[in-house]
Every structure is written in C-alpha cells, then in structure tokens.
Scaffold this active site. Structure first.
Site, mmCIF file in Angstrom:
data_model
loop_
_atom_site.group_PDB
_atom_site.id
_atom_site.type_symbol
_atom_site.label_atom_id
_atom_site.label_comp_id
_atom_site.label_asym_id
_atom_site.label_seq_id
_atom_site.Cartn_x
_atom_site.Cartn_y
_atom_site.Cartn_z
ATOM 1 N N GLY A 1 -12.300 -1.898 -3.906
ATOM 2 C CA GLY A 1 -10.900 -2.208 -3.611
ATOM 3 C C GLY A 1 -10.256 -1.070 -2.846
ATOM 4 O O GLY A 1 -9.263 -0.490 -3.274
ATOM 5 N N GLU B 1 -4.121 -7.799 -14.395
ATOM 6 C CA GLU B 1 -4.788 -8.013 -13.111
ATOM 7 C C GLU B 1 -6.301 -8.163 -13.251
ATOM 8 O O GLU B 1 -6.950 -8.683 -12.366
ATOM 9 C CB GLU B 1 -4.463 -6.927 -12.078
ATOM 10 C CG GLU B 1 -2.981 -6.804 -11.765
ATOM 11 C CD GLU B 1 -2.701 -5.797 -10.669
ATOM 12 O OE1 GLU B 1 -3.633 -5.420 -9.933
ATOM 13 O OE2 GLU B 1 -1.541 -5.385 -10.547
ATOM 14 N N GLU C 1 -13.275 -3.985 0.489
ATOM 15 C CA GLU C 1 -11.902 -4.491 0.395
ATOM 16 C C GLU C 1 -11.904 -5.996 0.622
ATOM 17 O O GLU C 1 -12.465 -6.482 1.606
ATOM 18 C CB GLU C 1 -11.009 -3.793 1.433
ATOM 19 C CG GLU C 1 -9.624 -4.371 1.585
ATOM 20 C CD GLU C 1 -8.824 -4.350 0.280
ATOM 21 O OE1 GLU C 1 -8.058 -5.306 0.067
ATOM 22 O OE2 GLU C 1 -8.980 -3.395 -0.510
ATOM 23 N N GLN D 1 0.832 -1.206 0.000
ATOM 24 C CA GLN D 1 0.000 0.000 0.000
ATOM 25 C C GLN D 1 0.865 1.254 0.000
ATOM 26 O O GLN D 1 0.572 2.228 -0.689
ATOM 27 C CB GLN D 1 -0.932 -0.008 1.215
ATOM 28 C CG GLN D 1 -1.946 -1.137 1.216
ATOM 29 C CD GLN D 1 -2.992 -0.986 0.129
ATOM 30 O OE1 GLN D 1 -3.393 0.128 -0.193
ATOM 31 N NE2 GLN D 1 -3.433 -2.103 -0.436
ATOM 32 N N ARG E 1 -0.030 9.498 -9.231
ATOM 33 C CA ARG E 1 -1.272 8.769 -8.965
ATOM 34 C C ARG E 1 -2.111 9.477 -7.910
ATOM 35 O O ARG E 1 -3.308 9.720 -8.089
ATOM 36 C CB ARG E 1 -0.903 7.360 -8.507
ATOM 37 C CG ARG E 1 -2.017 6.502 -7.933
ATOM 38 C CD ARG E 1 -1.349 5.223 -7.411
ATOM 39 N NE ARG E 1 -2.292 4.215 -6.945
ATOM 40 C CZ ARG E 1 -2.699 4.098 -5.686
ATOM 41 N NH1 ARG E 1 -2.290 4.966 -4.774
ATOM 42 N NH2 ARG E 1 -3.530 3.137 -5.349
ATOM 43 N N GLU F 1 -9.322 2.630 -7.881
ATOM 44 C CA GLU F 1 -8.042 2.641 -8.587
ATOM 45 C C GLU F 1 -7.791 1.195 -8.991
ATOM 46 O O GLU F 1 -7.205 0.423 -8.249
ATOM 47 C CB GLU F 1 -6.934 3.202 -7.696
ATOM 48 C CG GLU F 1 -5.683 3.586 -8.480
ATOM 49 C CD GLU F 1 -4.794 2.394 -8.758
ATOM 50 O OE1 GLU F 1 -5.068 1.667 -9.753
ATOM 51 O OE2 GLU F 1 -3.849 2.191 -7.991
#
Length: 375
Positions: A70, A144, A92, A37, A46, A135
């Site tokens: 997420g 992904e 999450e 993270q 970002r 994101e």
C-alpha cells in the site's frame, strides 16, 4: 503509506466473500486522491516515527529486498531505497501508483524502486523479500482491515528470517470525561423534534400521516448520533483512569482469524475525584523492534494516545455512555469488551462494552451494555 485494504473476492481467513468492485468503490478510491495522501503525509508524529525507524535501523535495509504494501505516494519505498535497499517493490492498488512512479523518478531512485499497480493478493513478485514495510493502521488500529493484506504479503513473500515494519501493535482503552456525548444527545433530540414537526406539517398540508415511520427514523438517528463512535483528539487530562491494553499483536505471527474478533475483560481504577465517566477512548501504538533474530538498533514507537501536542490524524475513537456515570477516585469500572467486523462491511467494526461500576464504598451498580459501530 497508501491504500489500505484487501482485494480478495473470497473472504480472507475463511470470512464472508467480498465483492471486489464494491470494495474498490467504497474504500480504495479514497486513497487515489492526493489531498488524502497529503493529510497523512502532514501527520508529523506518523512521519517522524517511520522516518526514524528506517534511518536509525539502516542495517535492516542495506542491500536488502523490501516490499512496501500500500505504498500510496511511495514515500516509504523512497526512504527504503535511500537507506540502502538494493530492490524495493512498492505495491499500490489505486491509480496513486502513477503519482508514486513520478515521485520515485523525481527522487532518482527509479533504478531501485519498482512501483506495481495491483492488490497484494493478486500480484506476483519475482523473489522473496527481507523486509515488509507498510502503514496499514486504521482508526482504533483494525478499522479498514488492511492488516489482512499485510498478513497475506508476509505469508506469500517474506523470507523466514525477515523483518516486519512495524513489528508489533497494541490496542488501548481508557475511561474519559468529555462533552461530546451531550452535544450528540442534543443533536439527536433536535433531529427528533424536527421529525415531529415534519409529521405535523405533512398531515396538515397533504393529508398523509407519516407517524408509522417514526420508529425507523428514531433507530436510524440513534445509530448515527448515539451508537456510532466519534473521532477526537483528546487531551490527557480527559483520561480519568488507568488505560488498559486489550490486544497485543506480533506482526510476524498474527493471523487473520486472531484479529477478526477481539475480546477482553479488564478492571480500570478511576483516579479523578467527583467527575463524570462519559465513555471510553480507544487508541493504539505500534513498535519497530525488528525480530528476535534481527533486532532493531533503535526501537521506535508510534503512539496515537491522547496528547498535548494535537496528536495524530488517527486521533482516538470515543465510545459514549448514554447517560454518563458520576464517579469518584477509588471507584473501579469492570469492563467486558468485544469488537468484531461488521456483517455489512468487513472494513467497519461493531463494538460492545458491558461495564459495571464498583464504588469505593463497595456498592455495585447494575451493569450497562453499549453497542457502538466504528464507521
């Protein structure tokens, strides 16, 4: 800004079934660690893009219900609350949800933000939402396959006039010059030389000839060194021709089927003289524009293009040509591109470039096809 991915036991959009346990072990667990993270939260390009998108468009959040897909550390959910949201559902899939709850409480927005641990495909919300923020972008945008989960969230929970953050995305390809290919070829040749020494020593010391495994060893190392894309943060001077957009995505209307396979044909003019076409770079940008019915006051762009300032943690995916071409200004590269999901792992990608060089004299070189994995 957390775990990226799809928790489906059945394949999304009609794809092959996904083993949720294996998927969690291989993919989601990475995002359960604070060090990971921190890497994303330290990416200023970002972070600034999302921060500016939220706080320069507060009208999208004020008194609205928001879903953060997420959420990771929970920072997008916290910003949504600080921008005036009346309720934020922060979903999450990993144990990072526990840290997100602590951060939400530590920033005094626990009366607005509700952290929900679970995959977006499995959880149930008590209401529809006005905004989905996430994101979800992976390397070269689609690695992904987390956008699947965002599409699922949109189709289940977004109100008809709702807004997606980001709202649009684009994928780019450009020809480049770089020494990465030479380095990888050296690594491959060193690995093969080491293998042949191993064969000789095993036979002389132990009486067993290992040579029947040479073909498999070579294929294994060709894939690793020569047929897998490379991560790099390129300088703009390494781009030797005009970049081409190969895919545009409207996050409000895109389907899983639309992103499962990407194909494009395009011609790129070379704009640098007496140089080497080493391969191609792939990158993406996303935009925060709101929707047709609810425009952003300030449109924000987040780009991962080659940059002079060090770029982003996404960098660019580099697809090498072995061997490279000599090119000159005025030459053209005609490219046929396809990208599809790996059959072994739906989160990884298989890419194919077929390129044909047309020299400024009019002469055309035979087409060359490269098959490369994004892993």
């Amino acid at each position: 800004m957390g775990s990226r991915g799809n928790g489906n036991a059945t394949g999304p959009g009609g794809g092959p079934a996904v083993d949720k346990g294996v998927d969690f072990a291989n993919y989601f667990c990475t995002y359960a660690y604070l060090y990971h993270q921190k890497e994303m939260l330290s990416d200023r390009v970002r972070m600034d893009a999302y921060y500016n998108a939220v706080f320069q468009n507060k009208h999208h959040f004020r008194d609205k219900v928001v879903l953060d897909v997420g959420t990771g550390s929970g920072i997008l959910a916290i910003w949504s609350a600080q921008a005036g949201a009346k309720k934020v559902y922060a979903v999450e899939a990993t144990k990072m949800a526990e840290h997100a709850r602590e951060l939400v409480k530590g920033n005094s927005v626990e009366d607005v933000v509700e952290v929900i641990e679970g995959s977006i495909e499995d959880i149930t919300l008590p209401e529809k939402v006005d905004v989905i923020i996430s994101e979800w972008m992976g390397y070269f945008l689609l690695r992904e396959s987390m956008f699947d989960s965002v599409i699922c969230a949109r189709d289940r929970w977004l109100k008809p006039n709702g807004v997606m953050y980001p709202s649009h995305a684009r994928m780019w390809v450009a020809p480049i010059r770089t020494g990465l290919g030479d380095q990888k070829m050296d690594d491959f040749e060193h690995a093969m030389s080491d293998w042949y020494n191993f064969i000789d020593e095993t036979e002389s010391h132990y009486g067993v000839n290992m040579n029947v495994l040479t073909k498999a060893y070579r294929e294994e190392h060709e894939k690793y060194y020569l047929k897998t894309s490379l991560w790099s943060n390129l300088h703009p001077d390494q781009v030797i021709g005009t970049a081409a957009i190969i895919k545009e995505i409207d996050c409000l209307t895109a389907t899983v089927e639309e992103i499962r396979n990407v194909a494009a044909q395009f011609t790129i003019p070379i704009n640098m003289d007496r140089t080497r076409l080493s391969g191609y770079a792939g990158w993406f940008d996303v935009h925060f524009r709101g929707s047709t019915h609810n425009l952003a006051i300030q449109e924000i762009e987040l780009t991962t293009a080659p940059s002079t300032n060090g770029g982003t943690h996404w960098g660019q995916q580099v697809f090498m040509l072995h061997p490279p071409f000599r090119v000159n200004e005025g030459d053209k590269v005609m490219i046929s591109f396809t990208m599809s999901r790996s059959k072994e792992n739906h989160r990884l990608m298989d890419v194919e470039f077929t390129c044909e060089l047309q020299q400024s004299s009019g002469k055309r070189l035979p087409p060359v096809t490269s098959k490369i994995s994004i892993e």
